[in-house]
Design a protein around this motif. Structure first.
Motif, mmCIF file in Angstrom:
data_model
loop_
_atom_site.group_PDB
_atom_site.id
_atom_site.type_symbol
_atom_site.label_atom_id
_atom_site.label_comp_id
_atom_site.label_asym_id
_atom_site.label_seq_id
_atom_site.Cartn_x
_atom_site.Cartn_y
_atom_site.Cartn_z
ATOM 1 N N MET A 178 -32.197 -6.582 -29.317
ATOM 2 C CA MET A 178 -31.909 -6.011 -30.633
ATOM 3 C C MET A 178 -30.401 -5.952 -30.850
ATOM 4 O O MET A 178 -29.645 -5.584 -29.948
ATOM 5 N N VAL A 179 -29.961 -6.312 -32.024
ATOM 6 C CA VAL A 179 -28.538 -6.379 -32.342
ATOM 7 C C VAL A 179 -28.061 -5.037 -32.884
ATOM 8 O O VAL A 179 -28.774 -4.357 -33.627
ATOM 9 N N HIS A 180 -26.834 -4.654 -32.508
ATOM 10 C CA HIS A 180 -26.231 -3.412 -32.972
ATOM 11 C C HIS A 180 -26.229 -3.378 -34.504
ATOM 12 O O HIS A 180 -25.941 -4.374 -35.173
ATOM 13 N N ARG A 181 -26.564 -2.241 -35.065
ATOM 14 C CA ARG A 181 -26.690 -2.130 -36.523
ATOM 15 C C ARG A 181 -25.371 -2.354 -37.247
ATOM 16 O O ARG A 181 -25.346 -2.589 -38.461
ATOM 17 N N GLY A 182 -24.257 -2.275 -36.536
ATOM 18 C CA GLY A 182 -22.962 -2.501 -37.164
ATOM 19 C C GLY A 182 -22.621 -3.967 -37.371
ATOM 20 O O GLY A 182 -21.698 -4.290 -38.127
ATOM 21 N N VAL A 183 -23.345 -4.871 -36.717
ATOM 22 C CA VAL A 183 -23.056 -6.296 -36.843
ATOM 23 C C VAL A 183 -23.515 -6.788 -38.213
ATOM 24 O O VAL A 183 -24.669 -6.614 -38.596
ATOM 25 N N SER A 184 -22.590 -7.413 -38.950
ATOM 26 C CA SER A 184 -22.865 -7.856 -40.318
ATOM 27 C C SER A 184 -22.584 -9.360 -40.431
ATOM 28 O O SER A 184 -21.449 -9.762 -40.699
ATOM 29 N N PRO A 185 -23.581 -10.205 -40.223
ATOM 30 C CA PRO A 185 -23.337 -11.650 -40.247
ATOM 31 C C PRO A 185 -22.972 -12.166 -41.638
ATOM 32 O O PRO A 185 -23.492 -11.702 -42.664
#
Length: 320
Positions: A178-185
């Protein structure tokens, strides 16, 4: 893979006429900088398809959106080939098919369009064969990898999230994170395409030992950055294995990545390119990256601020 009909004691495949499934498959970005042929990320940008078994023994294909008027409308269509391959692996005769595709994933841009088509076909076959043949996650990955050639795009398309993919003597395997919720691609898509085969042909047969060690360290750091510490993404996306070897084939992609990274944005080539993936740590950083590209680019680039897809491919049975 198990034969549910045989297990039930009939040993006969029931008629599939009238079965209809709806499939949704995410775009993907592979490599993510240092994770060459290993790391992949599912993105919330989808191809959606409806596949049914009609009464008439004919193949019918409709394509809307990306690829309409360009992709073949016969048995060589990649989704149909993937369905046929999955049926063959299951030992079930391929029925007539009607395929209606609504494509949004750009072709030839490094966003996993071929992997998505393969996964769409595998998942459609799985849905059509529900109650006849059961597929495990490893079955699905193996079948998709047989067609794609490597699992780094099909794994995130199948399972969503961040995936680590590797190959064993028993077949391909994956681990979903699961990717950190702060990552914004942010994906920046140019008008021109790039051949994956050409991009791979630019890779050397071997690389310096120090470059290999460099990428091992950055790949490990990238996993930590994506799941726990987004503030490390700029350092974690450094690469010495593939991007600079391919730079001559996509000079504007290379130039813009250098400009973005110089400004502090974790920018990498998306897959084989020529699209650019920016793994921003917040939405405001994405806006700054878009503004930089708009000011610096020589040609038009489409900006796609996307979320990480956590579900992967889905199939829903919708029989008439």
């Amino acid at each position: 893979m198990t034969d549910a009909a045989a297990t039930a004691g009939t040993g006969v495949t029931p008629s599939l006429v009238g079965r209809r499934v709806q499939v949704k498959v995410p775009a993907t970005s592979a490599n993510l900088g240092p994770g060459f042929d290993t790391l992949g990320l599912a993105l919330a940008h989808y191809d959606e398809l409806e596949v049914s078994v009609p009464d008439a023994p004919v193949l019918e294909i409709e394509v809307h959106g990306v690829g309409a008027g360009e992709v073949p409308l016969d048995a060589s269509h990649l989704v149909v080939r993937a369905i046929a391959h999955t049926f063959e692996r299951a030992g079930v005769p391929l029925p007539a098919l009607k395929l209606v595709a609504h494509n949004r994933i750009p072709h030839g841009r490094g966003l996993g369009s071929s992997g998505a088509a393969i996964v769409a076909g595998v998942m459609a076959a799985r849905g059509l064969l529900e109650g006849v043949v059961d597929f495990t996650p490893d079955d699905l990955l193996e079948i998709a990898t047989e067609l794609e050639g490597h699992p780094d795009n099909v794994a995130p398309a199948l399972f969503g999230g961040l995936t680590i993919a590797w190959v064993t003597p028993e077949g391909p395997r994956h681990k979903k994170l699961m990717v950190h919720r702060g990552v914004s691609p942010l994906v920046l898509v140019p008008e021109h395409e790039m051949s994956t085969a050409l991009a791979r042909s630019l890779q050397p047969e071997s690389v310096p030992h120090e470059d290999a060690v460099f990428n091992v360290s950055r790949s490990a750091l990238l996993v930590a950055a994506l799941i726990q510490s987004p503030e490390l993404l700029l350092q974690a996306t450094e690469d010495k294995l593939h991007q600079h070897y391919r730079a001559e084939a996509m000079p504007e992609t290379d130039r813009l990545i250098r400009a973005l990274r110089a400004a502090g944005h974790p920018a990498v080539v998306s897959g084989a390119g020529p699209s650019i993936l920016v793994l921003a740590s917040d939405p405001s950083e994405r806006a700054d990256a878009i503004a930089l590209v708009e000011a610096a680019a020589d040609t038009e680039w489409q900006a796609l601020p996307l979320a990480v897809d956590f579900k992967g491919a889905t199939v829903v049975n919708a029989e008439r």
